[in-house]
Design a protein around this motif. Structure first.
Motif, PDB file in Angstrom:
ATOM      1  N   PRO A  39      16.242  43.023 -14.862  1.00 38.21           N
ATOM      2  CA  PRO A  39      17.001  42.086 -15.711  1.00 38.21           C
ATOM      3  C   PRO A  39      16.993  42.568 -17.154  1.00 38.21           C
ATOM      4  N   PRO A  40      18.071  42.270 -17.907  1.00 36.72           N
ATOM      5  CA  PRO A  40      18.327  42.920 -19.203  1.00 36.72           C
ATOM      6  C   PRO A  40      17.204  42.738 -20.223  1.00 36.72           C
ATOM      7  N   ASP A  41      16.477  41.650 -20.156  1.00 30.32           N
ATOM      8  CA  ASP A  41      15.478  41.456 -21.201  1.00 30.32           C
ATOM      9  C   ASP A  41      14.104  41.987 -20.800  1.00 30.32           C
ATOM     10  N   HIS A  42      14.017  42.668 -19.641  1.00 26.57           N
ATOM     11  CA  HIS A  42      12.721  43.184 -19.224  1.00 26.57           C
ATOM     12  C   HIS A  42      12.727  44.688 -19.132  1.00 26.57           C
ATOM     13  N   ARG A  43      13.535  45.335 -20.009  1.00 27.91           N
ATOM     14  CA  ARG A  43      13.737  46.766 -19.800  1.00 27.91           C
ATOM     15  C   ARG A  43      12.913  47.644 -20.709  1.00 27.91           C
ATOM     16  N   SER A  44      11.869  47.115 -21.306  1.00 29.73           N
ATOM     17  CA  SER A  44      11.059  47.992 -22.161  1.00 29.73           C
ATOM     18  C   SER A  44      10.250  48.959 -21.302  1.00 29.73           C
ATOM     19  N   THR A  45       9.659  49.968 -21.958  1.00 33.28           N
ATOM     20  CA  THR A  45       8.979  51.020 -21.196  1.00 33.28           C
ATOM     21  C   THR A  45       7.805  50.470 -20.397  1.00 33.28           C
ATOM     22  N   GLU A  46       6.967  49.620 -21.073  1.00 34.70           N
ATOM     23  CA  GLU A  46       5.772  49.150 -20.366  1.00 34.70           C
ATOM     24  C   GLU A  46       6.161  48.282 -19.179  1.00 34.70           C
ATOM     25  N   GLU A  47       7.162  47.411 -19.437  1.00 31.54           N
ATOM     26  CA  GLU A  47       7.540  46.504 -18.353  1.00 31.54           C
ATOM     27  C   GLU A  47       8.157  47.278 -17.191  1.00 31.54           C
ATOM     28  N   SER A  48       8.911  48.348 -17.531  1.00 33.39           N
ATOM     29  CA  SER A  48       9.564  49.068 -16.432  1.00 33.39           C
ATOM     30  C   SER A  48       8.550  49.763 -15.553  1.00 33.39           C
ATOM     31  N   LEU A  49       7.380  50.132 -16.160  1.00 29.05           N
ATOM     32  CA  LEU A  49       6.380  50.791 -15.334  1.00 29.05           C
ATOM     33  C   LEU A  49       5.620  49.815 -14.463  1.00 29.05           C
ATOM     34  N   GLN A  50       5.580  48.551 -14.896  1.00 24.27           N
ATOM     35  CA  GLN A  50       4.851  47.565 -14.104  1.00 24.27           C
ATOM     36  C   GLN A  50       5.753  46.804 -13.161  1.00 24.27           C
ATOM     37  N   ALA A  51       7.050  46.770 -13.467  1.00 26.70           N
ATOM     38  CA  ALA A  51       7.932  45.865 -12.719  1.00 26.70           C
ATOM     39  C   ALA A  51       8.115  46.334 -11.290  1.00 26.70           C
ATOM     40  N   ARG A  52       8.480  45.384 -10.473  1.00 26.77           N
ATOM     41  CA  ARG A  52       8.785  45.705  -9.087  1.00 26.77           C
ATOM     42  C   ARG A  52      10.169  45.181  -8.768  1.00 26.77           C
ATOM     43  N   VAL A  53      10.901  45.967  -8.010  1.00 28.74           N
ATOM     44  CA  VAL A  53      12.297  45.640  -7.743  1.00 28.74           C
ATOM     45  C   VAL A  53      12.442  45.341  -6.263  1.00 28.74           C
ATOM     46  N   SER A  54      13.167  44.282  -5.958  1.00 25.85           N
ATOM     47  CA  SER A  54      13.289  43.916  -4.545  1.00 25.85           C
ATOM     48  C   SER A  54      14.188  44.906  -3.821  1.00 25.85           C
ATOM     49  N   PHE A  55      14.082  44.902  -2.516  1.00 22.34           N
ATOM     50  CA  PHE A  55      14.852  45.853  -1.713  1.00 22.34           C
ATOM     51  C   PHE A  55      16.346  45.658  -1.901  1.00 22.34           C
ATOM     52  N   GLN A  56      16.753  44.393  -2.011  1.00 26.84           N
ATOM     53  CA  GLN A  56      18.206  44.149  -2.129  1.00 26.84           C
ATOM     54  C   GLN A  56      18.766  44.876  -3.323  1.00 26.84           C
ATOM     55  N   GLN A  57      17.990  44.879  -4.431  1.00 28.93           N
ATOM     56  CA  GLN A  57      18.512  45.550  -5.619  1.00 28.93           C
ATOM     57  C   GLN A  57      18.530  47.059  -5.428  1.00 28.93           C
ATOM     58  N   ILE A  58      17.499  47.588  -4.755  1.00 27.61           N
ATOM     59  CA  ILE A  58      17.494  49.035  -4.519  1.00 27.61           C
ATOM     60  C   ILE A  58      18.676  49.422  -3.645  1.00 27.61           C
ATOM     61  N   PHE A  59      19.005  48.556  -2.692  1.00 19.09           N
ATOM     62  CA  PHE A  59      20.110  48.891  -1.791  1.00 19.09           C
ATOM     63  C   PHE A  59      21.436  48.964  -2.520  1.00 19.09           C
ATOM     64  N   SER A  60      21.479  48.417  -3.764  1.00 20.47           N
ATOM     65  CA  SER A  60      22.753  48.477  -4.463  1.00 20.47           C
ATOM     66  C   SER A  60      23.015  49.853  -5.062  1.00 20.47           C
ATOM     67  N   LEU A  61      21.993  50.717  -5.078  1.00 18.21           N
ATOM     68  CA  LEU A  61      22.222  52.068  -5.573  1.00 18.21           C
ATOM     69  C   LEU A  61      23.183  52.797  -4.632  1.00 18.21           C
ATOM     70  N   PRO A  62      24.168  53.518  -5.196  1.00 20.02           N
ATOM     71  CA  PRO A  62      25.146  54.162  -4.302  1.00 20.02           C
ATOM     72  C   PRO A  62      24.522  55.182  -3.361  1.00 20.02           C
ATOM     73  N   GLU A  63      23.393  55.794  -3.798  1.00 20.58           N
ATOM     74  CA  GLU A  63      22.809  56.817  -2.945  1.00 20.58           C
ATOM     75  C   GLU A  63      22.204  56.221  -1.687  1.00 20.58           C
ATOM     76  N   LEU A  64      21.837  54.929  -1.769  1.00 21.03           N
ATOM     77  CA  LEU A  64      21.210  54.317  -0.603  1.00 21.03           C
ATOM     78  C   LEU A  64      22.130  53.340   0.110  1.00 21.03           C
ATOM     79  N   LYS A  65      23.221  52.954  -0.593  1.00 22.69           N
ATOM     80  CA  LYS A  65      24.028  51.861  -0.062  1.00 22.69           C
ATOM     81  C   LYS A  65      24.544  52.138   1.341  1.00 22.69           C
ATOM     82  N   ALA A  66      24.961  53.403   1.542  1.00 25.44           N
ATOM     83  CA  ALA A  66      25.631  53.694   2.811  1.00 25.44           C
ATOM     84  C   ALA A  66      24.677  54.270   3.833  1.00 25.44           C
ATOM     85  N   ASN A  67      23.392  54.237   3.545  1.00 28.11           N
ATOM     86  CA  ASN A  67      22.432  54.920   4.401  1.00 28.11           C
ATOM     87  C   ASN A  67      21.909  53.969   5.474  1.00 28.11           C
ATOM     88  N   PRO A  68      22.008  54.329   6.739  1.00 29.29           N
ATOM     89  CA  PRO A  68      21.518  53.405   7.776  1.00 29.29           C
ATOM     90  C   PRO A  68      20.003  53.276   7.801  1.00 29.29           C
TER      91      PRO A  68
END
Lengths: 198, 700
Positions: A39-68
């Motif tokens: 989310p836009p307000d949590h993009r600092s360096t420290e937060e990005s190293l600690q944050a965890r992203v749900s699978f649904q969001q990862i699946f939105s990456l084009p490299e993974l979107k079409a992968n079975p």
């Protein structure tokens, strides 16, 4: 690339370069893409190293979107107890295994884990082997997701018989890690197809 | 039955077996953290994990990244490694440090080198959208561009540079002309066509056919009528340099192609089963993980389905073939014999057509320009190229029809058709060159006694052969561009805007047919290899031609084509492309060696006016070597050396073949033994489980 204001420190970059197969450019690009998923307000360096992203969001990456295999991949690399989200370092691990310079040993090891993890959570069907059920799930993922795209039962049986004949050396009806790595080492397409590049 | 017997209790046994534990603890492998049985890692256990014996003794040698752990585990491992390093001696520490920095330096250099890679971004995006099969075509094209560039650099360094330096007075050197001895004065007459005619189209004709104003330029062999270049300290032997550059670029091409194909061959030779039908390869390495869009993924799914079904079908057909009765077999084989004769007849007809076209074109080419109409003139000049292109267009269709009756399995059919088309395409160039050669060496249907070649029609025959190659190349380029612009592009427009017409729906959008495209560029490359001796600038022109073709094909792929459901695998492709290229190289070397060593070089032009044949310059150079070196060279090239050498090579080859056969037998025996051992193991485990159950029942 300090576009979004979060940059990785030099020591961290060198450390990541030592621990993974990624180059400096690739690590920075991975960080940028990972931050875009936060989310836009949590993009600092420290937060990005600690944050965890749900699978649904990862699946939105084009490299993974079409992968079975996207679910299995994310599950294999996730380090959280519930295995349902990815941290930045998990993401780097993923990209490192799938990069150009990763050794075939590493790739085949993780390929085995990805193929052997069943789709139905949380039972991983895991005696550390690929049995007939795993193989037929694998083939179904490859041929498509619809009902009409799957092979018929007799075709599936013929196919799995052939696969086991080629790769099951000790004829116990399952493929374990060393048999898998042995058959992969002779597979000419594996190195070029088991690759994800951002 | 065996797998059903393994319900939960025996699995515990399996995991306690020493073999399982050691596989799990292997150097690069780590058992999954997800194992619920908990014999090995949980996240908290990973701290204790690295201290196990067989890992720590390898710690100092193994690079951290090769461990299959997540990043935090690798960090801990690295910390342990660093504390361990403190206990090493100074020398070992320094060794570790220097090997690490050397590795880092190598990586940086590698990174830098990949940035310099030509067209990296383009090829990567093609891979993402169309898969690895089509990508391999474009990386093949890139390889050829680089090869041609290096070829041109060799020729430039060895031949062009001294000439240019002297011509433009950059260095203080001069040309050397050795007067000819014992040569009939008639052989040295070279009438260069004067530029008296000022028809406006004559320039276009000259540009397209290499005659007229282009004939005397450095484009062709005839320009280099120089016997040496005298620099301040030494004399540069230009004839020798010219010949050496030819040998150098041919040898370089051969070595580079073989090096590139070594990876493909290594895999091929290990497998004993049919390479093209490996199910494991298709299942485990079947999915291209670099596919990025949905439609491509759907296409990949359907193509995998198609391929798997086709392979299973093929296996069933094979079993059927194995069950053929003997009379059916005889019938099939005699039918195949007849059809192969038919194929040979078709090939013979095409070759004869090319022969006639070339003779006609050569005979009528020498009439004056003003007597003919523009179109007719061009037609005669380009007649051989037109016939070759027509033949290459029609014969694949004929072959496709013929092979249907030969009753092979589907994959073999495809391979055989492709091989026939390849041979057809490349042999046509050879036929053209041989026709020219026969015309050059025949004077009024008898052997030429005066100069060794027909000096009336071909005073400078190398230049004229070079002109034919130049015309072939230009025509090939025009055809490729024309096909893309005037066939593919309108087809796409028709499909987009008139898709309601039945005919259009049936015809469909263009598919990017890889075999046809690859044959096209291998054809161009073969022309370049043959023509580079007769026209030193052809590699440069070919480089530019391939660069333009890359962009044209890329645009055509993106805008006009839909991906074909029959996908070429990347590994198959690399092997196939390099094999075809190798065939082209071999077919190019044959006419070159014959013309270099058999046909006397022209005495009116070119660097070899003072020699009988072009190859003689080597003999002359060897005779200037010191005595011992001369006798050594004579010894190596004599039969007394060559025959025993050849026999020894044959013996070594037979030894390795026998060794491979013995190894294969041992591998088969070991596999048998392994499966027996596994059955024993499962049997014992079952017995043990039953015994345990009995005991439990008795106690309980």
């Amino acid at each position: 690339m300090g576009g979004s204001g979060s940059r990785l420190s030099k020591e961290l970059l060198v450390e990541y370069q030592d621990l993974t197969f990624l180059t400096k450019q690739e690590i920075l690009l991975a960080h940028k893409r990972f931050c875009e998923l936060l989310p836009p307000d949590h993009r600092s360096t420290e937060e990005s190293l600690q944050a965890r992203v749900s699978f649904q969001q990862i699946f939105s990456l084009p490299e993974l979107k079409a992968n079975p295999f996207k679910e299995r991949i994310c599950r294999v690399f996730s380090t959280s107890p519930a295995r349902d989200n990815l941290s930045f370092e998990d993401f780097l691990d993923l990209l490192s295994v799938f990069s150009d310079t990763a050794t075939p040993d590493i790739k085949s090891h993780y390929a085995f884990r990805i193929f052997a993890s069943g789709i139905c959570p949380p039972d991983f069907d895991d005696d550390g082997t690929l049995n007939r059920g795993d193989l037929s799930q694998l083939v179904n993922s490859l041929t498509g997701e619809g009902e009409d795209t799957q092979l018929s039962a007799s075709e599936m049986k013929q196919l799995i018989d052939n696969i086991l004949e080629e790769s099951d050396i000790d004829r116990d009806g399952t493929i374990n890690l060393s048999e898998f790595q042995h058959v992969i080492s002779r597979s000419p397409d594996f190195a070029s197809s088991f690759k994800i590049v951002l | 039955m065996d797998s059903i017997g393994l319900c939960s209790p025996p699995v515990n046994f399996l995991q306690e077996l020493p073999s399982y534990q050691s596989t799990a603890r292997r150097r690069t492998a780590v058992p999954g953290r997800e194992k619920p049985s908990g014999t090995l890692l949980k996240p908290t256990d990973s701290y204790r994990f690295p201290l196990q014996a067989d890992i720590t003794e390898n710690l100092t040698n193994q690079s951290i990244r090769k461990y299959a752990l997540n990043i935090s585990d690798k960090r801990r491992l690295r910390d342990i490694q660093e504390t361990q390093m403190k206990y090493l001696s100074e020398w070992d520490q320094w060794k570790q440090y220097s090997s690490k920095s050397w590795k880092r330096f190598r990586e940086k250099a590698h990174e830098f080198a990949t940035h310099l890679e030509l067209w990296r971004g383009d090829i990567r995006s093609i891979e993402g959208k169309f898969g690895t099969g089509i990508r391999s075509y474009f990386s093949f094209l890139r390889f050829l561009v680089l090869l041609n560039l290096v070829m041109f650099l060799i020729i430039f360094m060895l031949v062009l540079l001294p000439v240019l330096l002297t011509k433009y007075k950059i260095t203080n050197s001069s040309f050397m002309f050795i007067p000819a001895k014992d040569i009939n004065i008639q052989c040295t007459v070279y009438p260069i066509s004067s530029s008296g005619l000022v028809y406006f189209y004559s320039y276009i004709i000259d540009l397209l056919s290499g005659t007229g104003f282009l004939e005397d330029t450095s484009l062709f062999y005839g320009h280099y009528t120089i016997d040496g270049v005298k620099f301040q300290n030494f004399t540069y032997d230009l004839p020798l340099a010219y010949l050496v550059s030819t040998i150098a670029y041919l040898a370089l091409s051969l070595l580079w192609i073989v090096k590139r194909s070594v990876e493909g061959f290594k895999v091929n030779l290990i497998r004993s089963e049919d390479y093209f039908q490996s199910y494991c390869n298709k299942i485990f390495a079947g999915w291209d993980f670099c596919i990025t869009n949905r439609s491509m993924a759907d296409l990949k799914h359907s193509s995998l389905r198609y391929e798997l079904r086709a392979d299973l079908e093929e296996e069933r057909i094979r079993q059927k073939i194995a069950e053929r009765t003997s009379e059916e077999t005889i019938r099939i084989y005699s039918l195949r014999l007849v059809l192969n004769c038919l194929v040979l007849a078709v090939l013979g007809a095409c070759f004869y057509g090319i022969y006639r076209a070339t003779t006609y074109s050569q005979e009528h080419m020498n009439k004056e320009i003003d007597k003919m109409v523009f179109g007719e003139n061009l037609l005669i000049l380009y007649l051989p190229s037109i016939v070759i292109t027509l033949a290459n267009f029609l014969t694949p269709m004929i072959f496709a029809v013929i092979i249907r009756y030969e009753d092979y399995s589907p994959s073999f059919e495809i391979r055989l058709t492709i091989l026939r088309c390849v041979f057809m395409r490349l042999a046509t160039i050879c036929v053209l060159v041989f026709t020219l050669g026969s015309k050059i060496t025949s004077c009024d249907n008898s052997f030429c006694s005066l100069c060794g070649y027909n000096q009336n029609l071909y005073p400078c025959w190398e230049t004229q052969v070079g002109q034919e190659m130049y015309k072939l190349m230009i025509f090939d380029f025009i055809i490729i561009l024309a096909m893309t612009l005037f066939v593919d592009f309108p087809r796409k427009l028709l499909v987009t805007y008139c898709s309601s017409w039945k005919v259009i729906q049936f015809w469909g959008q263009q598919e990017f047919a890889i075999p046809g495209n690859v044959l096209g560029i291998v054809y161009g490359q073969t022309i370049c290899w043959i023509g580079a001796f007769f026209s030193p600038l052809i590699p440069a022109i070919t480089t530019i031609k391939f660069i333009i073709i890359f962009y044209v094909k890329e645009l055509s792929l993106v805008y006009n084509c839909r991906p074909s459901p029959r996908q070429f695998r990347a590994s198959n492709s690399n092997f196939f492309f390099l094999l075809v290229l190798l065939i082209g190289l071999c077919l190019a070397i044959i006419p070159l060696t014959i013309s270099l060593s058999r046909i006397p070089s022209s005495k009116a032009c070119g660097p070899f006016t003072n020699f009988n044949t072009s190859w003689e310059v080597v003999a002359q150079t060897v005779s200037t070597f010191p005595r011992s070196l001369q006798s050594l060279v004579n010894g190596i090239t004599s039969e007394a050396f060559a025959v025993p050498f050849f026999m020894i090579i044959c013996l070594i080859m037979f030894y390795f073949i026998a060794l491979a056969g013995a190894h294969k037998k041992v591998v088969d025996q070991l596999r048998e033994q392994l499966s027996l051992e596994s059955r024993d193991k499962r049997y014992l485990i079952q017995k043990l489980t039953e015994a345990q159950k009995d005991m439990r029942n008795r106690l309980g």
